[in-house]
Design a protein around this motif. Sequence first.
Motif, mmCIF file in Angstrom:
data_model
loop_
_atom_site.group_PDB
_atom_site.id
_atom_site.type_symbol
_atom_site.label_atom_id
_atom_site.label_comp_id
_atom_site.label_asym_id
_atom_site.label_seq_id
_atom_site.Cartn_x
_atom_site.Cartn_y
_atom_site.Cartn_z
ATOM 1 N N ALA A 1 0.846 -1.190 0.000
ATOM 2 C CA ALA A 1 0.000 0.000 0.000
ATOM 3 C C ALA A 1 0.882 1.242 0.000
ATOM 4 O O ALA A 1 1.976 1.239 0.589
ATOM 5 C CB ALA A 1 -0.912 0.020 1.223
ATOM 6 N N LEU A 2 0.410 2.274 -0.691
ATOM 7 C CA LEU A 2 1.098 3.561 -0.699
ATOM 8 C C LEU A 2 0.091 4.638 -0.314
ATOM 9 O O LEU A 2 -1.000 4.713 -0.886
ATOM 10 C CB LEU A 2 1.674 3.893 -2.077
ATOM 11 N N ILE A 3 0.452 5.441 0.661
ATOM 12 C CA ILE A 3 -0.389 6.560 1.073
ATOM 13 C C ILE A 3 0.271 7.851 0.588
ATOM 14 O O ILE A 3 1.432 8.127 0.894
ATOM 15 C CB ILE A 3 -0.570 6.611 2.600
ATOM 16 N N PHE A 4 -0.482 8.618 -0.191
ATOM 17 C CA PHE A 4 -0.026 9.923 -0.669
ATOM 18 C C PHE A 4 -0.778 10.991 0.115
ATOM 19 O O PHE A 4 -2.004 11.061 0.049
ATOM 20 C CB PHE A 4 -0.324 10.090 -2.164
ATOM 21 N N CYS A 5 -0.066 11.820 0.843
ATOM 22 C CA CYS A 5 -0.685 12.917 1.583
ATOM 23 C C CYS A 5 -0.398 14.230 0.857
ATOM 24 O O CYS A 5 0.765 14.599 0.646
ATOM 25 C CB CYS A 5 -0.139 12.985 3.008
ATOM 26 N N GLY A 6 -1.474 14.905 0.459
ATOM 27 C CA GLY A 6 -1.315 16.160 -0.274
ATOM 28 C C GLY A 6 -1.198 15.905 -1.768
ATOM 29 O O GLY A 6 -1.120 14.773 -2.243
ATOM 30 N N GLY A 7 -1.206 16.982 -2.529
ATOM 31 C CA GLY A 7 -1.113 16.878 -3.974
ATOM 32 C C GLY A 7 -2.438 16.479 -4.593
ATOM 33 O O GLY A 7 -3.445 16.274 -3.912
ATOM 34 N N THR A 8 -2.435 16.371 -5.899
ATOM 35 C CA THR A 8 -3.655 16.039 -6.631
ATOM 36 C C THR A 8 -3.685 14.554 -6.962
ATOM 37 O O THR A 8 -2.657 13.865 -6.891
ATOM 38 C CB THR A 8 -3.732 16.842 -7.936
ATOM 39 N N LEU A 9 -4.876 14.078 -7.334
ATOM 40 C CA LEU A 9 -5.005 12.692 -7.765
ATOM 41 C C LEU A 9 -4.141 12.440 -8.996
ATOM 42 O O LEU A 9 -3.538 11.370 -9.143
ATOM 43 C CB LEU A 9 -6.466 12.366 -8.063
ATOM 44 N N LYS A 10 -4.055 13.418 -9.887
ATOM 45 C CA LYS A 10 -3.241 13.271 -11.089
ATOM 46 C C LYS A 10 -1.778 13.050 -10.727
ATOM 47 O O LYS A 10 -1.093 12.196 -11.312
ATOM 48 C CB LYS A 10 -3.382 14.508 -11.975
#
Length: 344
Positions: A264-273
């Motif tokens: 699993a990778l969690i991205f905090c912030g930024g856009t979905l793109k």
Amino acid sequence: MISGSVEQAAERLRKAVPIMVKHGIPVTPLNYALWYTYVANEDPTLNQRIDDIVAAYGTIPVSKAEDLFKTHISPTGSQELALGRMKDDLEQMVQGIGKDLHATIAGTQSFNSLLDECSRDLRSPASVSASIDDVFGTVEKLLQGSTAMHESTARFEQRLSAANAEILRLRNEMEALRQNAMHDELTGVYNRRAFDTELGQFMGHGDRAPVIHLAMLDIDHFKQFNDRFGHPVGDRVLSLVGAQLNNVARVGVSVYRYGGEEFALIFCGGTLKQAAELAETLRLSIERLVLKDSRTGERLAHITASIGLASRLPGESAADLVTRSDKALYEAKASGRNRLCQAP
């Protein structure tokens, strides 16, 4: 290192605690040490790293806190300190058992010598005319020797019983350390415990929670690696993918082994793109991995992965976000694998 007067220490704690509460930082000794050092401004590099992490996540993930503690405050780390203490306890226990065992063996040898002596006395020609006092003396020696042997054996049994209780205690502590560990030993990424803890931590800030995107990644046809080449090769595949995933880990992007061959990778912030572009770059980098025979260098197989990506919806729970990411992953696998699919 914490320094200064008692008054300074108290003032720093008064400053640290409100900051911890504001950012939802668990009040633990490790976090106390981090934020005490932060408000003391004793390590500008640490302060900058903390600022960057809080800006990205809105808090400090538990795993990141442990990394900061290990890098900036205690090079051995809290877990290593606990392991060192356990090792010392175990060594002292072993030494104690060894001393008691040697004493018991020495006592046994002395008792054997006494038995031989009494046996010779009883078999000697002179014993035929021995008086009752002579026989009584032999019995008395046997009684004294037997009593001493019993006492020595009883002490050793007590030591073994105490050692058994200590071993059980240490085993329980080791198991607790294992359960509390944040890293997966095989792949080098964070483990499922860290994922569950931190996803809840990121999403527990209500309106102040950062934008979160979650990618679930599964190694394609992983069972075939184990079936064709054996589990050690399967472990190598997991290790290779884990190393590739670690290459993309940075502030705002955390990587975890979710279970088995799934990450699993969690991205905090930024856009979905932006999250999708990074996930696609990662997929392509895994596609370029080649599994080779460690002895001959022969190519055994290529490695690919399928990825499902979802952005957290307003008010969505962690469980629902995982479910939507998983559905996108299943779609990627059902539509041919080795691709990225986004949840609606």
